[in-house]
Structure formats: C-alpha cells, structure tokens
Design a protein around this motif. Structure first.
Motif, short mmCIF file in Angstrom:
data_model
loop_
_atom_site.label_atom_id
_atom_site.label_comp_id
_atom_site.label_asym_id
_atom_site.label_seq_id
_atom_site.Cartn_x
_atom_site.Cartn_y
_atom_site.Cartn_z
N ALA A 69 2.06 35.72 5.93
CA ALA A 69 1.12 36.85 5.98
C ALA A 69 1.31 37.65 7.26
CB ALA A 69 -0.31 36.34 5.88
N HIS A 70 1.38 36.98 8.40
CA HIS A 70 1.52 37.70 9.66
C HIS A 70 2.90 38.35 9.79
CE1 HIS A 70 -2.30 37.08 11.59
NE2 HIS A 70 -2.31 35.86 11.08
N THR A 71 3.92 37.75 9.20
CA THR A 71 5.24 38.38 9.19
C THR A 71 5.19 39.69 8.41
OG1 THR A 71 6.35 36.25 9.38
CG2 THR A 71 7.67 38.08 8.55
N MET A 72 4.57 39.66 7.23
CA MET A 72 4.45 40.89 6.43
C MET A 72 3.63 41.94 7.17
SD MET A 72 4.01 39.74 2.44
CE MET A 72 2.30 39.34 2.69
N PHE A 73 2.51 41.53 7.75
CA PHE A 73 1.67 42.48 8.50
C PHE A 73 2.47 43.10 9.65
CE2 PHE A 73 -2.35 39.80 7.40
CZ PHE A 73 -2.23 40.13 6.07
N GLY A 74 3.28 42.27 10.31
CA GLY A 74 4.12 42.77 11.40
C GLY A 74 5.15 43.76 10.92
N PHE A 75 5.78 43.50 9.77
CA PHE A 75 6.76 44.43 9.21
C PHE A 75 6.11 45.77 8.88
CE2 PHE A 75 9.63 40.83 7.46
CZ PHE A 75 10.28 40.74 8.69
N VAL A 76 4.94 45.73 8.29
CA VAL A 76 4.24 46.98 7.95
C VAL A 76 3.96 47.77 9.22
CG1 VAL A 76 2.05 47.93 7.10
CG2 VAL A 76 3.26 46.18 5.78
N GLU A 77 3.44 47.09 10.25
CA GLU A 77 3.13 47.80 11.49
C GLU A 77 4.40 48.33 12.17
OE1 GLU A 77 0.78 46.97 15.70
OE2 GLU A 77 0.55 45.55 14.05
N MET A 78 5.45 47.53 12.18
CA MET A 78 6.71 47.91 12.83
C MET A 78 7.36 49.12 12.16
SD MET A 78 10.13 45.53 13.49
CE MET A 78 9.16 44.11 13.15
N PHE A 79 7.31 49.16 10.84
CA PHE A 79 8.00 50.22 10.10
C PHE A 79 7.04 51.24 9.50
CE2 PHE A 79 10.96 46.62 10.00
CZ PHE A 79 12.04 47.21 10.63
N TRP A 80 5.80 51.28 9.96
CA TRP A 80 4.79 52.18 9.41
C TRP A 80 5.23 53.64 9.51
CZ3 TRP A 80 0.88 51.77 6.19
CH2 TRP A 80 0.00 52.84 6.05
N LYS A 81 5.55 54.08 10.72
CA LYS A 81 5.87 55.50 10.91
C LYS A 81 7.18 55.91 10.26
CE LYS A 81 2.88 56.09 14.85
NZ LYS A 81 2.76 56.04 16.29
N PRO A 82 8.25 55.14 10.40
CA PRO A 82 9.51 55.61 9.80
C PRO A 82 9.63 55.41 8.29
CG PRO A 82 9.89 53.56 10.95
CD PRO A 82 8.46 53.95 11.21
N LEU A 83 8.80 54.54 7.69
CA LEU A 83 9.02 54.24 6.27
C LEU A 83 7.74 53.96 5.48
CD1 LEU A 83 10.99 53.53 3.89
CD2 LEU A 83 10.93 51.17 4.76
N VAL A 84 6.96 53.00 5.90
CA VAL A 84 5.88 52.46 5.06
C VAL A 84 4.81 53.50 4.77
CG1 VAL A 84 4.10 50.67 4.87
CG2 VAL A 84 6.32 50.10 5.87
N CYS A 85 4.42 54.28 5.76
CA CYS A 85 3.36 55.29 5.54
C CYS A 85 3.75 56.26 4.42
CB CYS A 85 3.08 56.04 6.83
SG CYS A 85 1.77 57.26 6.69
N SER A 86 4.98 56.75 4.46
CA SER A 86 5.46 57.67 3.42
C SER A 86 5.48 57.01 2.06
CB SER A 86 6.86 58.18 3.75
OG SER A 86 6.82 58.92 4.94
N CYS A 87 5.94 55.75 2.02
CA CYS A 87 5.99 55.02 0.74
C CYS A 87 4.59 54.82 0.18
CB CYS A 87 6.68 53.67 0.93
SG CYS A 87 8.44 53.79 1.29
N MET A 88 3.62 54.49 1.04
CA MET A 88 2.25 54.28 0.56
C MET A 88 1.69 55.57 -0.01
SD MET A 88 1.73 51.06 1.02
CE MET A 88 3.44 51.00 0.53
N HIS A 89 2.05 56.71 0.60
CA HIS A 89 1.59 58.00 0.09
C HIS A 89 2.21 58.30 -1.27
CE1 HIS A 89 0.18 62.11 0.14
NE2 HIS A 89 1.43 62.53 -0.10
N VAL A 90 3.51 58.11 -1.40
CA VAL A 90 4.21 58.38 -2.66
C VAL A 90 3.71 57.45 -3.77
CG1 VAL A 90 6.46 58.27 -3.83
CG2 VAL A 90 6.27 59.36 -1.59
#
Length: 136
Positions: A69-90
């Motif tokens: 769980a913490h590994t996944m949470f860390g990946f989301v936080e680490m890649f939020w700006k370059p990738l995850v935020c856009s993916c969540m929007h799409v």
C-alpha cells in the motif's frame, strides 16, 4: 481456529489473540513470530513496550499488504505531476489524490485500480503504437 469478536485496536483483545497464538506453540519454542498488517504491528509493538517481560520472545513482522500500500501511495505521489494527475483526469477517477494519508475509505483499492489502469494503458501504447524499436 480463529478467535471471533476481537478487534486488533483493543489491547485486551490483542492480549487474547497473543495468548491464543501461544497455545499453538510447542514447549521447545524459543521465538514466536507474529506477522500482521500495519495496525496489528503497531498494537503489538505497544504491547511489547508496555509488557516487555511477557512479550520479549515475540518477533514482529509486517505483512506485504501494508508495504505494498505504501509503495503504491509513494508511486502516485512521486509521479503525480508528470503522469498520474493527467491519467486520473482522462480516466475520470476522482478518488485518487496526490497524497494518500492512510488506508481509510478503501484508499488502497482506489489507488491499486488506478495504477492497474495506468499500467494497462502504458503497455497497450507500447505494444500498439511504438514501431521503432519494435516490441520484442
């Protein structure tokens, strides 16, 4: 056999749980090993501090769920700006945020499902659209 009607947040219940586990150890047992989720590990750690003479032979291990769980949470936080935020929007996923504080409100499942969707999208793009170098 499981102990019913116990709560790992309760000291009294956790004492019952450890007594139950001890009953299943042989007389020659030197070390008891307890593996649990984050909440159980914290409760057991507190119990060991409070009663070191009773729990000194117990070794505490964290199960994979909490670590994952913490590994996944860390990946989301680490890649939020370059990738995850856009993916969540799409993908129109609204329950995954840049920072996940805890496992409440099924946060684990929401983040896991979002990362599965991102992973499938990336692999699909690589397999279908990237021509040079060819997939191999």
């Amino acid at each position: 056999e499981p102990i019913m009607n116990t709560d790992t947040k309760s000291y009294d219940d956790f004492i019952k749980i450890t007594q139950h586990l001890t009953q299943h150890s042989g007389p020659a047992c030197v070390v008891e090993i307890f593996a649990g989720d984050g909440q159980s590990v914290i409760r057991f750690k507190d119990l060991k501090k409070k009663f070191p003479h009773l729990y000194s032979r117990w070794l505490i291990a964290v199960g994979g769920f909490h670590e994952h769980a913490h590994t996944m949470f860390g990946f989301v936080e680490m890649f939020w700006k370059p990738l995850v935020c856009s993916c969540m929007h799409v993908l129109q996923i609204e329950r995954v945020h840049e920072i996940t504080q805890n496992l409440e409100h099924n946060n684990y499942a929401h983040v896991q499902n979002a990362l599965h969707a991102i992973t499938i999208g990336i692999v699909s793009y690589l397999m279908q659209d990237v021509r040079q170098p060819p997939p191999g």
